[in-house]
Scaffold this motif. Structure first.
Motif, PDB file in Angstrom:
ATOM      1  N   ARG A  76       0.823  -1.193   0.000  1.00 10.81           N
ATOM      2  CA  ARG A  76       0.000   0.000   0.000  1.00 10.81           C
ATOM      3  C   ARG A  76       0.871   1.262   0.000  1.00 10.81           C
ATOM      4  N   THR A  77       0.306   2.379  -0.304  1.00 11.03           N
ATOM      5  CA  THR A  77       1.039   3.629  -0.456  1.00 11.03           C
ATOM      6  C   THR A  77       1.679   4.046   0.854  1.00 11.03           C
ATOM      7  N   PHE A  78       2.997   4.030   0.872  1.00 15.36           N
ATOM      8  CA  PHE A  78       3.753   4.330   2.093  1.00 15.36           C
ATOM      9  C   PHE A  78       3.487   5.742   2.571  1.00 15.36           C
ATOM     10  N   SER A  79       3.283   6.679   1.666  1.00 15.13           N
ATOM     11  CA  SER A  79       3.130   8.078   2.055  1.00 15.13           C
ATOM     12  C   SER A  79       1.868   8.340   2.870  1.00 15.13           C
ATOM     13  N   THR A  80       0.957   7.397   2.919  1.00 13.38           N
ATOM     14  CA  THR A  80      -0.262   7.584   3.718  1.00 13.38           C
ATOM     15  C   THR A  80      -0.115   6.995   5.122  1.00 13.38           C
ATOM     16  N   TYR A  81       1.044   6.437   5.417  1.00 14.37           N
ATOM     17  CA  TYR A  81       1.271   5.783   6.705  1.00 14.37           C
ATOM     18  C   TYR A  81       2.132   6.636   7.624  1.00 14.37           C
ATOM     19  N   THR A  82       1.767   6.667   8.885  1.00  9.11           N
ATOM     20  CA  THR A  82       2.658   7.162   9.919  1.00  9.11           C
ATOM     21  C   THR A  82       3.654   6.052  10.232  1.00  9.11           C
ATOM     22  N   ARG A  88      -2.036   3.629   9.876  1.00  6.04           N
ATOM     23  CA  ARG A  88      -2.754   4.521   8.963  1.00  6.04           C
ATOM     24  C   ARG A  88      -3.355   5.740   9.642  1.00  6.04           C
ATOM     25  N   ARG A  89      -3.278   5.830  10.974  1.00  6.76           N
ATOM     26  CA  ARG A  89      -3.870   6.972  11.665  1.00  6.76           C
ATOM     27  C   ARG A  89      -2.991   8.204  11.477  1.00  6.76           C
ATOM     28  N   THR A  90      -3.586   9.383  11.584  1.00 12.93           N
ATOM     29  CA  THR A  90      -2.829  10.614  11.383  1.00 12.93           C
ATOM     30  C   THR A  90      -2.128  11.094  12.647  1.00 12.93           C
ATOM     31  N   ILE A  91      -2.558  10.592  13.805  1.00 12.02           N
ATOM     32  CA  ILE A  91      -1.935  11.049  15.044  1.00 12.02           C
ATOM     33  C   ILE A  91      -0.603  10.338  15.247  1.00 12.02           C
ATOM     34  N   LEU A  92       0.259  10.953  16.020  1.00 12.84           N
ATOM     35  CA  LEU A  92       1.504  10.320  16.427  1.00 12.84           C
ATOM     36  C   LEU A  92       1.263   9.583  17.744  1.00 12.84           C
ATOM     37  N   THR A  93       1.690   8.354  17.805  1.00 13.12           N
ATOM     38  CA  THR A  93       1.504   7.549  18.994  1.00 13.12           C
ATOM     39  C   THR A  93       2.792   6.815  19.334  1.00 13.12           C
ATOM     40  N   THR A  94       3.003   6.569  20.610  1.00  8.68           N
ATOM     41  CA  THR A  94       4.202   5.856  21.065  1.00  8.68           C
ATOM     42  C   THR A  94       3.893   4.415  21.448  1.00  8.68           C
TER      43      THR A  94
END
Length: 124
Positions: A27-33, A100-106
């Protein structure tokens, strides 16, 4: 799901540097965090760094802040982790991960795609 393959691990002396790469396919890497985690023997998986899909936003674990830099090149479908001033306690298997989420998570549980890991060993 995106397929991830890490490379660039190895043996380095304390104070040295390594650059890890994470090549993505599917899948398109640029859409992934994207993120990096590590796991040392007998220890839990530890958050290292994460970067937004655009590359603008980043987060770092306290133990690597100021020494490691996460980056990405969406045109090459590749993420990177530049590791400087390495310490013996940085020795671990390093994993690339993505979600795939837009937020940054640890949290490792938030990442749905994982690579197989690459060993980094820092000698004293």
């Amino acid at each position: 799901q995106v397929l991830l393959v890490e490379s660039g691990g190895g043996l380095v002396q304390a104070g040295g540097s390594l650059r890890l790469s994470c090549a993505a396919s599917g899948r398109t890497f640029s859409t992934y965090t994207m993120g990096w985690f590590r796991q040392a023997p007998g220890k839990e998986r530890e958050f290292v760094a994460t970067i937004s899909w655009s590359g603008i936003s980043t987060l770092y674990g306290d133990s690597v802040k100021g020494r490691f830099t996460i980056s990405r090149d969406n045109a090459k479908n590749t993420g990177y982790l530049q590791m400087n001033s390495l310490k013996p306690e940085d020795t671990a298997v390093y994993y690339c991960a993505a979600h795939r989420r837009t937020i940054l998570t640890t949290l490792a549980a938030d990442f749905g795609s994982w690579g197989q890991g690459t060993q980094v060993t820092v000698s004293s």
